[in-house]
Design a protein around this motif. Structure first.
Motif, PDB file in Angstrom:
ATOM      1  N   VAL A  67       0.871  -1.173   0.000  1.00  0.00           N
ATOM      2  CA  VAL A  67       0.000   0.000   0.000  1.00  0.00           C
ATOM      3  C   VAL A  67       0.906   1.221   0.000  1.00  0.00           C
ATOM      4  O   VAL A  67       1.814   1.335   0.832  1.00  0.00           O
ATOM      5  N   VAL A  68       0.696   2.108  -0.966  1.00  0.00           N
ATOM      6  CA  VAL A  68       1.526   3.308  -1.111  1.00  0.00           C
ATOM      7  C   VAL A  68       0.669   4.566  -1.002  1.00  0.00           C
ATOM      8  O   VAL A  68      -0.549   4.529  -1.170  1.00  0.00           O
ATOM      9  N   LYS A  69       1.335   5.661  -0.719  1.00  0.00           N
ATOM     10  CA  LYS A  69       0.709   6.983  -0.708  1.00  0.00           C
ATOM     11  C   LYS A  69       1.624   7.939  -1.460  1.00  0.00           C
ATOM     12  O   LYS A  69       2.847   7.820  -1.400  1.00  0.00           O
ATOM     13  N   SER A  70       1.019   8.897  -2.159  1.00  0.00           N
ATOM     14  CA  SER A  70       1.790   9.978  -2.778  1.00  0.00           C
ATOM     15  C   SER A  70       1.966  11.075  -1.743  1.00  0.00           C
ATOM     16  O   SER A  70       0.991  11.507  -1.127  1.00  0.00           O
ATOM     17  N   VAL A  71       3.209  11.487  -1.550  1.00  0.00           N
ATOM     18  CA  VAL A  71       3.509  12.496  -0.532  1.00  0.00           C
ATOM     19  C   VAL A  71       4.395  13.587  -1.138  1.00  0.00           C
ATOM     20  O   VAL A  71       5.109  13.348  -2.111  1.00  0.00           O
ATOM     21  N   LYS A 105       6.278 -10.811  -8.988  1.00  0.00           N
ATOM     22  CA  LYS A 105       5.532  -9.583  -9.261  1.00  0.00           C
ATOM     23  C   LYS A 105       5.036  -8.980  -7.948  1.00  0.00           C
ATOM     24  O   LYS A 105       4.463  -9.669  -7.112  1.00  0.00           O
ATOM     25  N   LEU A 106       5.271  -7.678  -7.818  1.00  0.00           N
ATOM     26  CA  LEU A 106       4.806  -6.931  -6.661  1.00  0.00           C
ATOM     27  C   LEU A 106       3.961  -5.774  -7.164  1.00  0.00           C
ATOM     28  O   LEU A 106       4.344  -5.088  -8.122  1.00  0.00           O
ATOM     29  N   LEU A 107       2.840  -5.554  -6.512  1.00  0.00           N
ATOM     30  CA  LEU A 107       1.907  -4.507  -6.911  1.00  0.00           C
ATOM     31  C   LEU A 107       1.959  -3.349  -5.926  1.00  0.00           C
ATOM     32  O   LEU A 107       2.061  -3.565  -4.718  1.00  0.00           O
ATOM     33  N   ALA A 108       1.874  -2.130  -6.458  1.00  0.00           N
ATOM     34  CA  ALA A 108       1.714  -0.944  -5.609  1.00  0.00           C
ATOM     35  C   ALA A 108       0.241  -0.562  -5.662  1.00  0.00           C
ATOM     36  O   ALA A 108      -0.313  -0.349  -6.739  1.00  0.00           O
ATOM     37  N   TYR A 109      -0.388  -0.499  -4.518  1.00  0.00           N
ATOM     38  CA  TYR A 109      -1.799  -0.112  -4.426  1.00  0.00           C
ATOM     39  C   TYR A 109      -1.860   1.227  -3.716  1.00  0.00           C
ATOM     40  O   TYR A 109      -1.435   1.343  -2.564  1.00  0.00           O
ATOM     41  N   GLU A 110      -2.348   2.246  -4.414  1.00  0.00           N
ATOM     42  CA  GLU A 110      -2.434   3.573  -3.790  1.00  0.00           C
ATOM     43  C   GLU A 110      -3.708   3.657  -2.969  1.00  0.00           C
ATOM     44  O   GLU A 110      -4.817   3.666  -3.506  1.00  0.00           O
ATOM     45  N   GLY A 111      -3.532   3.676  -1.665  1.00  0.00           N
ATOM     46  CA  GLY A 111      -4.664   3.714  -0.750  1.00  0.00           C
ATOM     47  C   GLY A 111      -5.226   5.113  -0.608  1.00  0.00           C
ATOM     48  O   GLY A 111      -4.486   6.091  -0.553  1.00  0.00           O
ATOM     49  N   GLU A 112      -6.549   5.175  -0.582  1.00  0.00           N
ATOM     50  CA  GLU A 112      -7.207   6.457  -0.354  1.00  0.00           C
ATOM     51  C   GLU A 112      -7.568   6.550   1.117  1.00  0.00           C
ATOM     52  O   GLU A 112      -8.059   5.595   1.706  1.00  0.00           O
ATOM     53  N   GLY A 113      -7.324   7.688   1.691  1.00  0.00           N
ATOM     54  CA  GLY A 113      -7.619   7.883   3.105  1.00  0.00           C
ATOM     55  C   GLY A 113      -6.394   8.378   3.837  1.00  0.00           C
ATOM     56  O   GLY A 113      -5.288   8.440   3.297  1.00  0.00           O
ATOM     57  N   PHE A 114      -6.591   8.710   5.066  1.00  0.00           N
ATOM     58  CA  PHE A 114      -5.545   9.286   5.902  1.00  0.00           C
ATOM     59  C   PHE A 114      -4.508   8.229   6.268  1.00  0.00           C
ATOM     60  O   PHE A 114      -4.828   7.099   6.600  1.00  0.00           O
TER      61      PHE A 114
END
Length: 195
Positions: A45-49, A119-128
């Motif tokens: 789980v990733v976030k853009s910062v 294979k590894l997936l990046a999932y951009e989580g929405e939320g705080f």
């Protein structure tokens, strides 16, 4: 990762790892669904910062598959603003890559998996989400929790049991006061304090 390996006898199906220095309100069911759909061995789980150099950087292709990692890079080394939240959806075979103690998922295991063609997936989580491993992150999480409690329950002072608050004490909400706490006469606490 070594601590997860120690309980591998309990992990015979898909599982989540959530690092203890994280506070999040991300709905992780979306990450699990994306993980299953992708067929990957690991989903991060990733976030853009705005300040990715303070975290573990995750580099992805245009389909969201991970192509590289960089732990706390220099600002000019950042080719992405996506960072790992320390939340992973993993298949049990990931445990086979943990061969030494101590070791770290981001520094050791995930790069080893990529090198072996997994294979590894990046999932951009929405939320705080915030890393509470820093003073600033801890304060940000505390403010968020107290603000949400006040909005949800319309309770400016959150008491967790019997507490004594002196007659001359000044309490500025939102505040959380634990059981058996004594706030002396004349003391000032808050806002956004947990005692």
């Amino acid at each position: 990762a070594g601590s997860v390996k120690l309980v591998s006898h309990l992990l015979d199906e898909r599982f989540l790892v959530i690092q203890g220095d994280t506070y999040t309100e991300i709905d992780l069911s979306g990450a699990v669904k994306a993980h299953i759909k992708s067929g990957c061995d690991a989903t991060i789980v990733v976030k853009s910062v705005p300040n990715p150099w303070l975290f573990g950087l995750v580099e992805c292709d245009d389909k969201g598959f991970i192509i590289g990692f960089k732990e706390k890079p220099k600002p000019d080394e950042c080719r992405s603003n996506k960072v790992s939240t320390g939340i992973y959806v993993l298949e049990p075979d990931v445990l086979d890559f943990i061969t030494q103690y101590p070791c770290d998922f981001a520094k050791n295991i995930f790069p080893r998996m990529l090198a072996s063609g997994k294979k590894l997936l990046a999932y951009e989580g929405e939320g705080f989400w915030v890393d509470v491993g820093s003073r600033e992150g801890y304060i940000e999480a505390q403010k968020r929790i107290l603000r949400r409690h006040m909005e949800e329950y319309a309770t400016p002072i959150w008491l967790l049991g019997e507490a004594y608050i002196g007659k001359e004490a000044k309490v500025e909400a939102p505040v959380l006061i634990g059981s058996e706490v004594i706030v002396e006469d004349g003391a000032t606490i808050g806002p956004y304090a947990s005692i």
